[in-house]
Design a protein around this motif. Structure first.
Motif, mmCIF file in Angstrom:
data_model
loop_
_atom_site.group_PDB
_atom_site.id
_atom_site.type_symbol
_atom_site.label_atom_id
_atom_site.label_comp_id
_atom_site.label_asym_id
_atom_site.label_seq_id
_atom_site.Cartn_x
_atom_site.Cartn_y
_atom_site.Cartn_z
ATOM 1 N N GLY A 98 0.811 -1.208 0.000
ATOM 2 C CA GLY A 98 0.000 0.000 0.000
ATOM 3 C C GLY A 98 0.843 1.256 0.000
ATOM 4 N N ILE A 99 0.168 2.375 -0.091
ATOM 5 C CA ILE A 99 0.810 3.684 -0.105
ATOM 6 C C ILE A 99 0.064 4.611 0.837
ATOM 7 C CG2 ILE A 99 1.764 3.474 -2.433
ATOM 8 C CD1 ILE A 99 -0.674 4.904 -3.510
ATOM 9 N N PHE A 100 0.671 5.747 1.174
ATOM 10 C CA PHE A 100 -0.006 6.674 2.082
ATOM 11 C C PHE A 100 0.503 8.085 1.873
ATOM 12 C CE2 PHE A 100 3.868 5.802 4.321
ATOM 13 C CZ PHE A 100 4.114 6.902 5.146
ATOM 14 N N GLU A 101 -0.235 9.029 2.418
ATOM 15 C CA GLU A 101 0.155 10.431 2.455
ATOM 16 C C GLU A 101 -0.156 10.984 3.840
ATOM 17 O OE1 GLU A 101 1.522 12.598 0.170
ATOM 18 O OE2 GLU A 101 1.803 10.928 -1.234
ATOM 19 N N THR A 102 0.701 11.871 4.340
ATOM 20 C CA THR A 102 0.415 12.588 5.575
ATOM 21 C C THR A 102 0.511 14.080 5.305
ATOM 22 O OG1 THR A 102 2.742 12.419 6.266
ATOM 23 C CG2 THR A 102 1.220 10.761 7.127
ATOM 24 N N LEU A 103 -0.387 14.815 5.903
ATOM 25 C CA LEU A 103 -0.405 16.262 5.739
ATOM 26 C C LEU A 103 -1.042 16.894 6.958
ATOM 27 C CD1 LEU A 103 -3.415 17.313 3.560
ATOM 28 C CD2 LEU A 103 -2.756 14.903 3.650
ATOM 29 N N ASN A 126 9.427 18.438 5.996
ATOM 30 C CA ASN A 126 8.315 17.567 5.620
ATOM 31 C C ASN A 126 7.020 18.278 5.976
ATOM 32 O OD1 ASN A 126 7.469 16.924 8.315
ATOM 33 N ND2 ASN A 126 8.781 15.113 8.383
ATOM 34 N N SER A 127 5.908 17.704 5.630
ATOM 35 C CA SER A 127 4.632 18.398 5.784
ATOM 36 C C SER A 127 4.222 18.580 7.239
ATOM 37 C CB SER A 127 3.530 17.633 5.035
ATOM 38 O OG SER A 127 3.764 17.649 3.651
ATOM 39 N N LEU A 128 4.749 17.769 8.123
ATOM 40 C CA LEU A 128 4.382 17.880 9.533
ATOM 41 C C LEU A 128 5.293 18.846 10.277
ATOM 42 C CD1 LEU A 128 3.544 14.144 10.363
ATOM 43 C CD2 LEU A 128 2.031 15.939 9.526
ATOM 44 N N MET A 129 6.594 18.749 10.053
ATOM 45 C CA MET A 129 7.538 19.640 10.745
ATOM 46 C C MET A 129 7.695 20.981 10.051
ATOM 47 S SD MET A 129 11.384 18.248 9.823
ATOM 48 C CE MET A 129 11.203 16.693 10.652
ATOM 49 N N GLU A 130 7.296 21.058 8.789
ATOM 50 C CA GLU A 130 7.492 22.235 7.947
ATOM 51 C C GLU A 130 8.981 22.392 7.644
ATOM 52 O OE1 GLU A 130 5.635 25.318 10.273
ATOM 53 O OE2 GLU A 130 3.622 24.627 9.803
ATOM 54 N N ILE A 131 9.628 23.448 8.136
ATOM 55 C CA ILE A 131 11.058 23.670 7.913
ATOM 56 C C ILE A 131 11.780 23.646 9.258
ATOM 57 C CG2 ILE A 131 12.810 25.286 7.056
ATOM 58 C CD1 ILE A 131 10.650 26.356 5.129
ATOM 59 N N MET A 132 12.707 22.710 9.394
ATOM 60 C CA MET A 132 13.395 22.495 10.674
ATOM 61 C C MET A 132 14.896 22.752 10.536
ATOM 62 S SD MET A 132 13.271 21.480 13.899
ATOM 63 C CE MET A 132 11.688 20.639 14.089
ATOM 64 N N PRO A 133 15.444 23.709 11.285
ATOM 65 C CA PRO A 133 16.896 23.926 11.226
ATOM 66 C C PRO A 133 17.659 22.763 11.859
ATOM 67 C CG PRO A 133 15.898 25.293 12.936
ATOM 68 C CD PRO A 133 14.765 24.651 12.193
ATOM 69 N N VAL A 134 18.860 22.530 11.371
ATOM 70 C CA VAL A 134 19.712 21.452 11.879
ATOM 71 C C VAL A 134 20.898 22.069 12.613
ATOM 72 C CG1 VAL A 134 21.283 19.578 11.190
ATOM 73 C CG2 VAL A 134 19.027 19.809 10.102
ATOM 74 N N SER A 135 21.179 21.558 13.803
ATOM 75 C CA SER A 135 22.263 22.102 14.627
ATOM 76 C C SER A 135 23.535 21.264 14.569
ATOM 77 C CB SER A 135 21.811 22.200 16.090
ATOM 78 O OG SER A 135 21.429 20.915 16.584
ATOM 79 N N ARG A 136 23.372 19.966 14.314
ATOM 80 C CA ARG A 136 24.531 19.060 14.397
ATOM 81 C C ARG A 136 24.328 17.875 13.466
ATOM 82 N NH1 ARG A 136 25.174 14.551 17.539
ATOM 83 N NH2 ARG A 136 23.414 15.033 18.900
ATOM 84 N N ILE A 137 25.415 17.430 12.839
ATOM 85 C CA ILE A 137 25.436 16.189 12.079
ATOM 86 C C ILE A 137 26.571 15.352 12.631
ATOM 87 C CG2 ILE A 137 25.764 15.113 9.820
ATOM 88 C CD1 ILE A 137 24.628 17.650 8.553
ATOM 89 N N ASP A 138 26.239 14.222 13.249
ATOM 90 C CA ASP A 138 27.217 13.437 14.010
ATOM 91 C C ASP A 138 27.870 14.366 15.042
ATOM 92 O OD1 ASP A 138 26.620 11.048 12.762
ATOM 93 O OD2 ASP A 138 28.190 11.220 11.262
ATOM 94 N N ASP A 139 29.193 14.528 14.981
ATOM 95 C CA ASP A 139 29.869 15.400 15.950
ATOM 96 C C ASP A 139 30.187 16.782 15.381
ATOM 97 O OD1 ASP A 139 29.905 13.396 17.901
ATOM 98 O OD2 ASP A 139 31.743 12.520 17.082
ATOM 99 N N TYR A 140 29.649 17.079 14.216
ATOM 100 C CA TYR A 140 29.942 18.356 13.566
ATOM 101 C C TYR A 140 28.832 19.373 13.817
ATOM 102 C CZ TYR A 140 33.349 15.555 10.991
ATOM 103 O OH TYR A 140 34.385 14.719 10.647
ATOM 104 N N GLN A 141 29.199 20.516 14.390
ATOM 105 C CA GLN A 141 28.246 21.606 14.577
ATOM 106 C C GLN A 141 28.006 22.307 13.245
ATOM 107 O OE1 GLN A 141 26.577 22.330 17.500
ATOM 108 N NE2 GLN A 141 27.548 20.458 18.261
#
Length: 284
Positions: free
Chosen positions: A33-38, A248-263
């Motif tokens: 099956g398939i789905f959509e969230t909004l 994504n449609s639920l969070m909208e636009i989310m800033p990122v502070s860290r990737i692994d140990d990299y700020q």
């Protein structure tokens, strides 16, 4: 007394306690099956037509019957929002191939099962928008030829495992690298980076979901005069970026502070990310 909650199953609005799906439904047996969230804002579903268009494309790809019109689904959602008394709602539309068929072979004569839910929306924590979300780079590599990665299917075991991988590393999301070595997307979101005032997101050629919010961000950039492009890039470029955000449609636009140990970046959210967040809110 808790109010009765309602769902829409195969075009009929019923109590969620009355809803039942056959034990032979292929969505249950095979994840077929398939789905959509909004989201809805003040009772109005956001970008519903775009979500349904994507769902129809997936239904055609997988030969799943999709007989309901946009107007019928829109009316069902409107009624659910009213009956469940949820103006700001999480909406999920799930379409399975339906009941019957033998084994893994596709039977084009099956009547699909469609379930629509509209629940009270639980937002992401405010601090994540103010301080940024930590991500990890998953150890899993996605095949560039996987036929379902660019669709929202109910086959979510891989996503569940990747979310657990992120949780173990005290992160909220995991970045997926494809087998060509390029950044693809996150488990439930598309990803962007910003350098020198330009916005870059992975190309659809990396085998990613064509996100509705991803497309909205690219449209905002075009309308706002912000340079934006889709291209293939590796993780080294991402972790050195001035700004990173996911969508994504639920969070909208989310800033990122860290990737692994990299700020990431000097301020959260970054200037361009903040501009896009503000512009997105004006569309709602």
């Amino acid at each position: 007394m808790q109010s009765t909650k309602f769902i829409c199953l195969n075009g009929k609005i019923i109590s969620d306690t009355e809803g039942s799906v056959s034990s032979g439904d292929r969505g249950f047996l095979y994840g077929d099956g398939i789905f959509e969230t909004l989201r809805s804002y003040n009772g109005k579903p956001f970008k519903l037509a775009e979500h349904l268009e994507r769902m129809r494309c997936s239904a055609e790809k997988f030969s799943i019957s999709f007989e309901y019109t946009n107007a019928e689904i829109s009316e069902n959602i409107k009624e659910l929002i009213e009956k469940n008394n949820v103006q700001d709602a999480y909406i999920r539309i799930t379409l399975s191939r339906g009941n019957g068929g033998n084994g893994l072979g596709i039977n084009n004569n099956l009547k699909s099962t469609i379930l629509i839910q509209a629940k009270s929306f639980t937002p992401y924590e405010r601090r994540l928008y103010d301080e940024g979300m930590p991500l990890i780079v998953s150890g899993h590599r996605r095949s560039t030829s996987c036929p379902i990665s660019s669709h929202k299917t109910t086959n979510l075991l891989t996503s569940i495992l990747l979310k657990e991988e992120a949780k173990r590393m005290s992160a909220n999301e995991a970045i997926v690298i494809n087998t060509d070595g390029y950044v693809a997307e996150c488990v439930v979101s598309n990803i962007f980076m910003v350098n020198n005032g330009s916005v870059v997101t992975p190309s659809l050629d990396t085998n990613i979901l064509p996100g509705i919010t991803r497309k909205t961000v690219l449209d905002i950039c075009q309308n706002s005069g912000i340079p934006a492009r889709e291209e293939c890039f590796k993780i080294d470029a991402l972790i050195k970026a001035e700004e990173v955000f996911i969508t994504n449609s639920l969070m909208e636009i989310m800033p990122v502070s860290r990737i692994d140990d990299y700020q990431i970046g000097k301020t959260i959210p970054g200037k361009i990310t903040q501009q896009l967040m503000s512009a997105y809110k004006l569309l709602i």
